[in-house]
Design an enzyme around this catalytic site. Sequence first.
Site, short mmCIF file in Angstrom:
data_model
loop_
_atom_site.label_atom_id
_atom_site.label_comp_id
_atom_site.label_asym_id
_atom_site.label_seq_id
_atom_site.Cartn_x
_atom_site.Cartn_y
_atom_site.Cartn_z
N GLU A 45 56.12 48.89 54.09
CA GLU A 45 55.37 47.66 53.92
C GLU A 45 54.98 47.57 52.45
O GLU A 45 54.28 48.44 51.93
CB GLU A 45 54.11 47.60 54.78
CG GLU A 45 53.43 46.23 54.64
CD GLU A 45 52.01 46.15 55.19
OE1 GLU A 45 51.40 45.06 55.08
OE2 GLU A 45 51.50 47.16 55.73
N ASP A 70 51.18 50.14 47.76
CA ASP A 70 50.32 49.25 47.00
C ASP A 70 49.83 50.02 45.77
O ASP A 70 49.78 51.24 45.81
CB ASP A 70 49.13 48.77 47.84
CG ASP A 70 48.55 47.43 47.36
OD1 ASP A 70 48.02 47.40 46.22
OD2 ASP A 70 48.63 46.44 48.09
N ASP A 119 50.97 38.26 46.93
CA ASP A 119 50.60 37.27 45.92
C ASP A 119 51.83 36.40 45.69
O ASP A 119 52.89 36.90 45.31
CB ASP A 119 50.19 37.98 44.63
CG ASP A 119 49.68 37.01 43.57
OD1 ASP A 119 50.01 35.81 43.62
OD2 ASP A 119 48.97 37.48 42.66
N ASP A 155 51.24 32.80 54.16
CA ASP A 155 50.56 31.53 54.41
C ASP A 155 50.97 30.49 53.38
O ASP A 155 50.65 29.32 53.53
CB ASP A 155 49.04 31.73 54.32
CG ASP A 155 48.61 32.09 52.91
OD1 ASP A 155 49.09 33.14 52.41
OD2 ASP A 155 47.83 31.35 52.30
#
Length: 215
Positions: A45, A70, A119, A155
């Site tokens: 991920e 991350d 982002d 989104d």
Amino acid sequence: MGKDKLRRFAEIETFSNVLQLDAGKAFKGEWGNTFFKNNNPVVLELACGKGEYTVNLAVLFPQKNFIGIDYKGNRIWRGAKTALEDGVNNVAFLRMQIENLVDYFAGGEVDEIWITFPDPQPQLSREKKRLTSPRFLNMYRQILRPGAFINLKTDNDDFHAYTAGQIEEQKLNLHVRTEDLYNSEYADEVLSIKTYYEKKYLKHNKNINYLKFSF
């Protein structure tokens, strides 16, 4: 830096399921055998944030190994701590810059990639930083096994459209596309995992986009 961030950075140094920066390079080509000590598929991920998707996928699929990636250690702390507390042993977190993926994973070592609410980097000048830009897609091509899937949940409608355009332009294989996941036929147990940010978007009735594609 706030006291909470300092505490979390100090704490993840002690976590057995977190590797920071160059430490992960030692496992290139050996994530299954050496780190997880099995031959199970490895799933990534990217820009995992708090790691909700990573941990929940690991619970759903104990026969696979999951790595959340991350650069922000204070975010990784949450997912790593949850995995340790809940005894989820098929999950790890890697603190590194995603643009260095090929330094950490060998060709064909990765079975699937998830990109959840990254982002969108909307400014045209930052296109190369988008996680589905040609630069990143080329990296994924190098580390994924043939036919492996890439999943994107976002989104951001423009980022969804941009990625769909890249899929078409590069003649990749599109398997699923929806602009409204939760009002589609695709919202199964896996795709219904919700991150912290996704829950916020849904409270404001924001549609969730999903793409599944492969090389």
